[in-house]
Every structure is written in structure tokens, then in C-alpha cells.
Design a protein around this motif. Sequence first.
Motif, PDB file in Angstrom:
ATOM      1  N   LEU A 232       0.867  -1.185   0.000  1.00 39.68           N
ATOM      2  CA  LEU A 232       0.000   0.000   0.000  1.00 39.68           C
ATOM      3  C   LEU A 232       0.901   1.233   0.000  1.00 39.68           C
ATOM      4  CD1 LEU A 232      -2.665  -0.972   2.733  1.00 39.68           C
ATOM      5  CD2 LEU A 232      -2.972  -1.024   0.241  1.00 39.68           C
ATOM      6  N   SER A 233       0.399   2.316  -0.554  1.00 40.65           N
ATOM      7  CA  SER A 233       1.147   3.584  -0.569  1.00 40.65           C
ATOM      8  C   SER A 233       0.199   4.721  -0.205  1.00 40.65           C
ATOM      9  CB  SER A 233       1.726   3.854  -1.962  1.00 40.65           C
ATOM     10  OG  SER A 233       2.600   2.817  -2.360  1.00 40.65           O
ATOM     11  N   CYS A 234       0.784   5.757   0.395  1.00 43.32           N
ATOM     12  CA  CYS A 234       0.021   6.959   0.723  1.00 43.32           C
ATOM     13  C   CYS A 234       0.632   8.128  -0.033  1.00 43.32           C
ATOM     14  CB  CYS A 234       0.084   7.241   2.216  1.00 43.32           C
ATOM     15  SG  CYS A 234      -0.518   5.870   3.206  1.00 43.32           S
ATOM     16  N   PHE A 235      -0.240   9.010  -0.516  1.00 46.29           N
ATOM     17  CA  PHE A 235       0.213  10.190  -1.257  1.00 46.29           C
ATOM     18  C   PHE A 235      -0.494  11.423  -0.706  1.00 46.29           C
ATOM     19  CE2 PHE A 235       2.575   8.016  -4.503  1.00 46.29           C
ATOM     20  CZ  PHE A 235       2.012   6.753  -4.529  1.00 46.29           C
ATOM     21  N   GLY A 236       0.088  12.602  -1.000  1.00 46.90           N
ATOM     22  CA  GLY A 236      -0.516  13.862  -0.591  1.00 46.90           C
ATOM     23  C   GLY A 236       0.284  14.988  -1.217  1.00 46.90           C
TER      24      GLY A 236
ATOM     25  N   ALA B 125      -4.226  10.591  -0.838  1.00 47.82           N
ATOM     26  CA  ALA B 125      -4.783   9.321  -1.322  1.00 47.82           C
ATOM     27  C   ALA B 125      -4.038   8.161  -0.694  1.00 47.82           C
ATOM     28  CB  ALA B 125      -4.650   9.241  -2.854  1.00 47.82           C
ATOM     29  N   TYR B 126      -4.709   7.015  -0.622  1.00 45.77           N
ATOM     30  CA  TYR B 126      -4.014   5.774  -0.317  1.00 45.77           C
ATOM     31  C   TYR B 126      -4.429   4.786  -1.390  1.00 45.77           C
ATOM     32  CZ  TYR B 126      -8.381   4.172   1.993  1.00 45.77           C
ATOM     33  OH  TYR B 126      -9.694   3.818   2.278  1.00 45.77           O
ATOM     34  N   GLY B 127      -3.549   3.817  -1.661  1.00 44.67           N
ATOM     35  CA  GLY B 127      -3.868   2.878  -2.722  1.00 44.67           C
ATOM     36  C   GLY B 127      -2.897   1.728  -2.775  1.00 44.67           C
ATOM     37  N   GLY B 128      -3.161   0.824  -3.712  1.00 46.29           N
ATOM     38  CA  GLY B 128      -2.303  -0.354  -3.852  1.00 46.29           C
ATOM     39  C   GLY B 128      -2.971  -1.408  -4.698  1.00 46.29           C
TER      40      GLY B 128
END
Length: 438
Positions: free
Chosen positions: A270-274, A285-288
Motif C-alpha cells: 500500500l502507498s500513501c500520497f498527498g 490518497a491511499y492505494g495499492g
Amino acid sequence: MTMISPIMTRTQRSEEVFAHARTRMPGGVSSPVRAFRAVGGVPRVIARGEGPVLVDVDDNTYIDYVLSWGALILGHADPDVSEAVIQQVRRGTTFGAPTAVEGELAEVMCAAVPSLEMVRFVSSGTEATMSAIRLARAVTGRNRIIKFAGCYHGHADALLAQAGSGIATLGLPDSAGVTHAATADTLVAPYNDADAVAGIARAHKDQVAAILVEPVAGNMGFVLPAPGFLAQLRAIATSIGALLIFDEVMTGFRVAWGGAQVLFDIEPDLSCFGKVMGGGLPAAAYGGRRDFMMRVAPEGPMYQAGTLSGNPVAMSAGLATLHRLAHPGTYEMLGRLSAELAAAVREEAEAAGVPLVSASLGGMWGFFFLDGHPANYAEAQRASAARYRQFFHALLDRGVYLAPSQFEAAFVSTAHGPGEIHATRAAFRQAFSDLRSD
Ligand code: KE4
């Protein structure tokens, strides 16, 4: 080219505005670091930004290396981003309903970041990391999270944890109001210490839901991962059935188009962005992997929601920003600017006989008043806070705006150019002369 202002004494209007702010907002700020408590002095009240420059309410001009904590990779008031925002505002700011622009931004992000098959938009990095650890717990059915001392992932209770005595003990609350229960499942290890993580993993293996890490640390100052550190975390997470979560809120689209995970060739779960992906507006955002993200409501049992999540104004700012960043050569240019600044501060320090180390990666850079690169927070804390304070103000008085804390990273934008670098090097030289005379 930005002209360096002479030594500035004008802070009267900032003082007036800030004095009132303190009567109505704790510390006079909307986020603690802005209050200048680590460096003292008068926080500059900003009137406007223009490209690489901030202008305060006393009309002082500063070359900006904070850039709203990394968000403004195109600089202030970028025309393309401003136009995209204005056009969207005229169509409405938020509908609380699906919009096409969310899917467009999601598509660009998933095309840029190989580990991303799906994303969920939220409004802050805190929400992104908070949701990512909830998802990891939902996916694994486990409770414990391993994080690293000096890494900051926003202010969710479970992540405001400091290392307990001894590495394998559970985290202790690192803020008033955070309960022991809230951090009871948070384990804290030293950054760049994969052996410590392996030890924790052995002690807690079938209880660990995730290992959460800033792939390049930007909240203990700028600290690069040691060679192999991230790969070791990947292997440990896989070996114990935990998820590896990269908090790329700061590094995502900042150090490279696909984030630190592409630079270091690691595939997190999983990764988090901002920051950058919001183009200066509130978006994260979070995603994966698709199978993980399909656990998120309404598809699955993990609940997370938000009134302004994915709002079309922030999405439009983010999309306009990423469209510009996708141009070939952008990150090479940002990398050159950061490397020049890191070299300039190091060379001027050396000429002044001041111990200092510096580093850079993509659009991020930083330095410490130390004679060796720190590998973790404990080592970073050995840097002289007093010397940073002096240096910070000597630069501020010469029109160069660094973070008002040594435990932050510095940033550049595509709006910075040779003129700003030249002026900044001159300010470094003069500031070191001040330090020497003190
Ligand atoms: P926000 O909730 O502030 O949007 O994001 C939290 C966060 C999460 N992860 C990383 C790696 C971060 O750097 C951040 C926030 N960064 C700080 C700067 N060190 C924001 C500035 C502030 O707190 O005022």
C-alpha cells in the motif's frame, strides 16, 4: 531573478497580525510548526506567493524552500494550476457525488506508480495513512503496526507513538490526549535499522499487520534510506505476512514521477500520497493492489469516508500539476536544482569552517550541522539546534525562507532557477559569516 533583500528589520505588520491570531487560534497558527517555536522570532505572515517567492505583509520578499511543506512543486500561483482551479470553481466546488476528474487523476496516478492498481482519495496525509493502516489490519486480521522513530505520518492517535524503552516494547503516547490503548499496538524501531525490525518481527510476527515507513525520511530532517534498508523491510514484511506501506505523502511525485518506490525499485503493498498530488489544495490518497483496495467500503467491509474527499477543485489542481510534471526532463531539472543547493550550503559551510553535511534527491534536499550524515532520528537530534536557529534567521533576514525547524526537509520547484540558486548561495555565504562572528 529574485533580488535578495537587505538585512530586514520590517516585521511590524506580521507582529500585529500574528498578535491578533494568537488571541483566537492556539499559537496563532493552524499547524504547530508554523509558529516558529523551534527557531524563535516573529513568524512571517504571508500576503502572497509568486513562483519561487513569498511576499509577507511587510512586503519583504523571500526565496521559498518550504513550498507549503513540499506541496508546491510548480511554485506559487502557477498559471496552469490557477486556471484549472478557476475553471472548476466556476462549475462548482463540490458535489458530494462522483465526478470525472477524480477518475482522471486516479488513472494518471495508477499509470505513474506501478504498485497502484486502485486509489481512494481523502483530504489529508493524516487521513491517508490512518486509512492505510486500517486497511492493513482489515486485510491481515492483525493489530500491530511497526513504524520508525522520527518518521511522521500525520496526527492519527496510533501513529503519535514514541519508542518505548528498548526496541521491542510497544509504543508510548507521544502527545497529550493519546491513550496508551491507542498506541498499544504500535511498535517503534530506529530508521535504517533493519535488524531491529527483524527482531520486532520475530517477537511479534503473527501480530504485525504492517510496516509503515517514509521511504525517504523528511520529518527528522532529510535522511536517505541506507542501501538495502527498504529491500530488507520488503523481505521482512513478506516473510511474516505483513503489508509494507510506503508513506509517500512527501516523496510521492516529489523525488521522482512514480515516487521513491520507483527510484528504489521496491513494490510496497500500500502507498500513501498527498502534497504534490493535490497541487496545493487539500487532497491525499491511499492505494495499492486491487484485491486489497476492494476491501474498502462500499466494495468491502473496511469503512472510510469523507465529505470533501476527491472534490473536483483539488482534483483539478492535482491533475494540472501532474500533467506538467509528466513532461520529460522535469525531475532531472528538479534534481539538479536540489543538488546545487546541497552543494552550495556544504561548500559555503566548509569555507567558513562550520561542520555541515547535506544531501538531495529529486526535488528534496536538506542539511545538518553535523560532521557525518545521520542514519536515524537519535543521530539527527545531535545536530546543533542553536546553530540552526542562528542560520535560519540569518537567511530569513536575507530573503531566504527555510523550514522553521531543523527536523524538516527543504524543497525546490520548477519555478526556481539559476538566479534563485545564485542569490541563495550568496545568502549562505553571508549567513555563515554571521555565524562565524557570533
Ligand atoms: P497532513 O495530514 O499534514 O496533510 O499529512 C501528514 C503527513 C503524512 N506523511 C508524511 C510523510 C508527512 O510529511 C506529513 C505531513 N508533513 C508535515 C511536514 N513535516 C506537514 C507540515 C505540518 O504538519 O504543518
